[in-house]
Design a protein around this motif. Structure first.
Motif, PDB file in Angstrom:
ATOM      1  N   UNK A 228     -26.444 -15.907  -3.181  1.00 51.21           N
ATOM      2  CA  UNK A 228     -25.890 -14.650  -2.536  1.00 51.21           C
ATOM      3  C   UNK A 228     -24.948 -14.000  -3.426  1.00 51.21           C
ATOM      4  N   UNK A 229     -23.528 -14.384  -3.057  1.00 53.07           N
ATOM      5  CA  UNK A 229     -22.279 -13.737  -4.031  1.00 53.07           C
ATOM      6  C   UNK A 229     -22.452 -13.764  -5.289  1.00 53.07           C
ATOM      7  N   UNK A 230     -22.927 -14.994  -5.533  1.00 61.73           N
ATOM      8  CA  UNK A 230     -22.762 -15.029  -7.203  1.00 61.73           C
ATOM      9  C   UNK A 230     -23.472 -14.315  -7.965  1.00 61.73           C
ATOM     10  N   UNK A 231     -24.883 -13.749  -7.338  1.00 61.08           N
ATOM     11  CA  UNK A 231     -25.703 -12.765  -8.099  1.00 61.08           C
ATOM     12  C   UNK A 231     -24.779 -11.532  -8.432  1.00 61.08           C
ATOM     13  N   UNK A 232     -23.774 -11.333  -7.729  1.00 58.05           N
ATOM     14  CA  UNK A 232     -22.859 -10.067  -7.915  1.00 58.05           C
ATOM     15  C   UNK A 232     -21.665 -10.413  -8.476  1.00 58.05           C
ATOM     16  N   UNK A 233     -21.579 -11.508  -9.376  1.00 57.20           N
ATOM     17  CA  UNK A 233     -20.555 -11.841 -10.185  1.00 57.20           C
ATOM     18  C   UNK A 233     -19.358 -12.477  -9.599  1.00 57.20           C
ATOM     19  N   UNK A 234     -19.290 -12.740  -8.326  1.00 56.14           N
ATOM     20  CA  UNK A 234     -18.279 -13.137  -7.396  1.00 56.14           C
ATOM     21  C   UNK A 234     -18.387 -14.565  -7.223  1.00 56.14           C
ATOM     22  N   UNK A 235     -17.334 -15.351  -7.587  1.00 55.50           N
ATOM     23  CA  UNK A 235     -17.358 -16.655  -7.353  1.00 55.50           C
ATOM     24  C   UNK A 235     -17.037 -17.200  -5.882  1.00 55.50           C
ATOM     25  N   UNK A 236     -17.955 -18.036  -5.597  1.00 61.81           N
ATOM     26  CA  UNK A 236     -17.295 -18.418  -3.933  1.00 61.81           C
ATOM     27  C   UNK A 236     -16.365 -19.221  -3.806  1.00 61.81           C
ATOM     28  N   UNK A 237     -15.611 -19.959  -5.080  1.00 56.99           N
ATOM     29  CA  UNK A 237     -14.593 -20.984  -5.018  1.00 56.99           C
ATOM     30  C   UNK A 237     -14.281 -21.051  -6.562  1.00 56.99           C
ATOM     31  N   UNK A 238     -13.222 -21.730  -6.503  1.00 52.20           N
ATOM     32  CA  UNK A 238     -12.562 -22.136  -7.949  1.00 52.20           C
ATOM     33  C   UNK A 238     -13.353 -22.996  -8.617  1.00 52.20           C
ATOM     34  N   UNK A 239     -13.936 -23.915  -7.971  1.00 55.14           N
ATOM     35  CA  UNK A 239     -14.729 -24.852  -8.623  1.00 55.14           C
ATOM     36  C   UNK A 239     -15.888 -24.547  -9.402  1.00 55.14           C
ATOM     37  N   UNK A 240     -16.630 -23.569  -8.874  1.00 53.99           N
ATOM     38  CA  UNK A 240     -17.744 -22.994  -9.347  1.00 53.99           C
ATOM     39  C   UNK A 240     -17.409 -22.307 -10.796  1.00 53.99           C
ATOM     40  N   UNK A 241     -16.370 -21.630 -10.694  1.00 54.36           N
ATOM     41  CA  UNK A 241     -15.920 -20.563 -11.960  1.00 54.36           C
ATOM     42  C   UNK A 241     -16.302 -21.361 -13.412  1.00 54.36           C
ATOM     43  N   UNK A 242     -15.735 -22.546 -13.548  1.00 49.23           N
ATOM     44  CA  UNK A 242     -16.148 -23.348 -14.886  1.00 49.23           C
ATOM     45  C   UNK A 242     -17.364 -23.686 -15.171  1.00 49.23           C
ATOM     46  N   UNK A 243     -18.246 -24.027 -14.162  1.00 52.01           N
ATOM     47  CA  UNK A 243     -19.499 -24.675 -14.078  1.00 52.01           C
ATOM     48  C   UNK A 243     -20.753 -23.319 -14.331  1.00 52.01           C
ATOM     49  N   UNK A 244     -20.407 -22.391 -13.832  1.00 56.40           N
ATOM     50  CA  UNK A 244     -21.317 -21.279 -14.125  1.00 56.40           C
ATOM     51  C   UNK A 244     -20.607 -19.878 -14.083  1.00 56.40           C
ATOM     52  N   UNK A 245     -20.315 -19.468 -15.545  1.00 56.84           N
ATOM     53  CA  UNK A 245     -19.650 -18.276 -15.655  1.00 56.84           C
ATOM     54  C   UNK A 245     -20.496 -17.026 -15.186  1.00 56.84           C
ATOM     55  N   UNK A 246     -19.831 -16.179 -14.508  1.00 61.07           N
ATOM     56  CA  UNK A 246     -20.349 -15.090 -13.853  1.00 61.07           C
ATOM     57  C   UNK A 246     -19.764 -13.766 -14.125  1.00 61.07           C
ATOM     58  N   UNK A 247     -20.218 -12.425 -14.384  1.00 61.47           N
ATOM     59  CA  UNK A 247     -19.509 -11.365 -14.597  1.00 61.47           C
ATOM     60  C   UNK A 247     -19.668 -10.463 -13.350  1.00 61.47           C
ATOM     61  N   UNK A 248     -18.520  -9.910 -12.918  1.00 65.42           N
ATOM     62  CA  UNK A 248     -18.501  -8.864 -11.695  1.00 65.42           C
ATOM     63  C   UNK A 248     -19.463  -7.658 -11.953  1.00 65.42           C
TER      64      UNK A 248
END
Length: 385
Positions: A228-248
């Protein structure tokens, strides 16, 4: 899909980066095996990004299914030309059944009364009504109790007008994959699926991982993940940020519609919550307000980007407009040039080396990035670049 560089009727818009959306979709596709599926959640108009346009890009990037929150959202997707399966993440009223069947939308089902009505109508039309059974494993929002999954299937499977296409649950704390609550939901769901199979019921497509679950708990991918939200480059929590970098994917931009130099001591906006602290301070107006998704609670608390630098928003945010100050303010000096009508400013996004994120604004509002993305997408025109 709006392909102009800017809308012709208003100097404010949401900018959607299609290349970034494509890369984010492929990033989630890379998390799963060749036999697993990717369900892209495009509810709430793709979290404010435009469901019809985003679905086309996601399909090309590897989406296997789409998920929506309302029947009308699903019907609009079909009208836009989407051919992939569409899952409704709720059980609608029985009065929506004809629209479900007409548009080939699979509802979530968790009450036998709806299932029977759905099957009856499908059979009457010579159709088979596909559905996904929702299982409540502890979030306590919707779903058949995890211990009753097989019994539920027994109560509805006799109907020739029904077909269980999938079985799913939703995690409440997937951002804490090692936590007791999350592990308990995983255990309950796995046992429910095992019990269904032991009782001779095919669960269909098994899925439970949402965006954080897809990133942090690959052991629960089963047959499909729901991003969901990750597709749009928004991280659901801080823990995911380093595991799967995404772009807004989303930026919010506007052009100056007016400039003025009020006298020292004069107020700005409703209630005069900001007063000009000195002479020769430029006040600029931008055509975005709280009806466009910019929360009024950010009044006098946010900044925008102009020529790659931050300038302060001042005064109460209005329904359709807000103001910024250029010059020395009570907050801090801002060494930028004076603006002219038509100059571009960035509310969310990047300008040069500077960036303002939805996360930053959400933190100031005491909310989450999801809410702001949905809000900005409601009235502002969308430009796809």
């Amino acid at each position: 899909m709006q392909t102009l560089s800017e809308p012709p009727t208003r100097w404010s818009w949401v900018e959607i980066d299609t290349g970034v959306l494509r890369r984010n979709t492929r990033a989630f596709k890379s998390l799963i095996g060749s036999r697993q599926r990717l369900c892209c959640v495009v509810k709430a108009d793709a979290y404010g990004h435009g469901a019809a346009a985003c679905a086309k890009i996601m399909h090309a990037a590897g989406a296997d299914m789409f998920a929506v929150a309302t029947v009308l959202e699903g019907a609009a997707l079909r009208a836009s030309g989407v051919k992939l399966p569409i899952l409704l993440l709720s059980e609608p009223p029985v009065t929506a059944i004809d629209m479900l069947l007409e548009n080939d939308i699979m509802p979530s089902v968790y009450t036998p009364e709806f299932a029977w009505a759905y099957g009856e109508r499908a059979a009457a039309l010579g159709r088979v009504g596909k559905y996904h059974m929702a299982i409540n494993t502890g979030m306590n929002r919707i779903g058949v109790h995890y211990a009753d999954a097989a019994e539920f299937r027994r109560s509805v499977d006799f109907h020739m007008g029904l077909e269980c296409d999938g079985t799913f649950t939703h995690f409440a704390t997937a951002d804490e994959p090692t936590g007791w609550d999350h592990q308990l939901q995983c255990k309950r769901f796995t046992e429910a699926i095992d019990n269904l199979r032991a009782e001779g019921f095919d669960p269909g497509i098994v899925h439970c991982d949402n965006t954080p679950g897809s990133i942090l708990n690959k052991n629960m991918h089963f047959d499909m993940i729901r991003a969901g939200i990750g597709l749009y480059g928004l991280q659901p929590c801080e823990r995911t940020r380093s595991v799967l970098p995404l772009e807004p994917v989303m930026s919010v931009r506007a052009r100056v519609t007016n400039t003025m130099y009020p006298a020292m001591g004069e107020g700005v906006g409703y209630g005069f919550t900001f007063r000009v602290p000195r002479s020769r301070m430029e006040i600029c107006t931008l055509p975005i307000g709280y009806a466009d998704g910019l929360p009024r609670i950010l009044s006098n608390r946010m900044e925008v980007l102009f020529d790659g630098q931050r300038i302060q928003q001042v005064g109460n945010i209005c329904m359709d407009q807000f103001m910024v100050a250029i010059g020395s303010t009570s907050f801090r000096p801002v060494p930028v040039r004076e603006a002219e009508i038509g100059d571009l400013m960035t509310v969310v996004g990047r300008d040069g080396d500077a960036e303002i994120t939805l996360d930053e604004l959400a933190a100031k509002c005491g909310t989450i990035n999801y809410e702001l993305a949905c809000g900005f997408g409601m009235r502002l025109e969308k430009i796809y670049v």
